[in-house]
Enzyme design. Structure first.
Site, PDB file in Angstrom:
ATOM      1  N   ALA A   1       0.839  -1.200   0.000  1.00 14.08           N
ATOM      2  CA  ALA A   1       0.000   0.000   0.000  1.00 14.08           C
ATOM      3  C   ALA A   1       0.873   1.250   0.000  1.00 14.08           C
ATOM      4  O   ALA A   1       1.876   1.307   0.710  1.00 14.08           O
ATOM      5  CB  ALA A   1      -0.902   0.015   1.233  1.00 14.08           C
TER       6      ALA A   1
ATOM      7  N   GLU B   1      -2.303 -12.246  -4.180  1.00 14.71           N
ATOM      8  CA  GLU B   1      -3.616 -12.092  -4.790  1.00 14.71           C
ATOM      9  C   GLU B   1      -3.859 -10.606  -5.014  1.00 14.71           C
ATOM     10  O   GLU B   1      -3.461  -9.791  -4.192  1.00 14.71           O
ATOM     11  CB  GLU B   1      -4.744 -12.634  -3.895  1.00 14.71           C
TER      12      GLU B   1
ATOM     13  N   ASN C   1      -8.156  -4.278 -10.211  1.00 14.88           N
ATOM     14  CA  ASN C   1      -7.085  -3.367  -9.820  1.00 14.88           C
ATOM     15  C   ASN C   1      -5.970  -3.382 -10.872  1.00 14.88           C
ATOM     16  O   ASN C   1      -4.904  -3.953 -10.676  1.00 14.88           O
ATOM     17  CB  ASN C   1      -6.543  -3.734  -8.427  1.00 14.88           C
TER      18      ASN C   1
ATOM     19  N   TYR D   1       2.841  -5.380 -10.716  1.00 18.80           N
ATOM     20  CA  TYR D   1       3.291  -6.754 -10.477  1.00 18.80           C
ATOM     21  C   TYR D   1       3.842  -7.371 -11.769  1.00 18.80           C
ATOM     22  O   TYR D   1       4.871  -8.052 -11.740  1.00 18.80           O
ATOM     23  CB  TYR D   1       2.162  -7.607  -9.895  1.00 18.80           C
TER      24      TYR D   1
END
Length: 147
Positions: free
Chosen positions: A72, A105, A110, A117
């Site tokens: 985050a 996950e 998103n 990623y």
């Protein structure tokens, strides 16, 4: 400028603020206290900028692999390489510990996170149906292998 450092108990309140600003079902203060104080599998880093915590990332070292719990970054600090640096820190630990790979996950919807990623070499390998309790949204299971 920002720096990535290992998370300690002193960071929990600031990390909780990042968590609550980022996720619809945030972890609690007790969750983070348990991770830092009691979970021997846990590896967490924080990102500091302008003398405050602006992001964090965590991973569990489970046998021969890593499982990313959360990544985050406060919205006003995104697109500055902080998420990338947090991912790099986790991946460095994984390689030092000779893990075979790391999994995570991510919400199907998103796109920005999935893009980051992918940039780090993670590839989709499955789907968890109705994974997120708040929206019943599916999660993409992604993996990055080191060997």
């Amino acid at each position: 400028m920002f720096e990535i450092i290992p998370m300690t108990e002193e960071h929990i309140s600031d990390v909780l603020a990042v968590e609550e600003a980022t996720f619809s079902i945030p972890w609690t203060k007790q969750d983070f206290e348990r991770e830092i104080k009691e979970n021997a599998l846990a590896v967490y880093f924080v990102a500091k900028a302008e003398d405050k915590i602006v992001g964090y990332a965590g991973m569990w070292h489970v046998v021969t692999e890593g499982h990313i719990t959360n990544v985050a970054v406060l919205s006003e600090y995104r697109q500055q390489g902080i998420g990338d640096a947090l991912m790099d820190a986790l991946e460095q630990v994984a390689m030092e510990r000779e893990m075979i790979g790391i999994t995570l996950e991510v919400r199907v919807g998103n796109g920005p996170a999935q893009k980051m990623y992918h940039k780090h070499g993670y590839r989709p390998e499955g789907l968890r149906k109705n994974y997120y309790a708040d929206t019943k949204e599916d999660a993409v299971i992604m993996w990055k292998y080191f060997h």
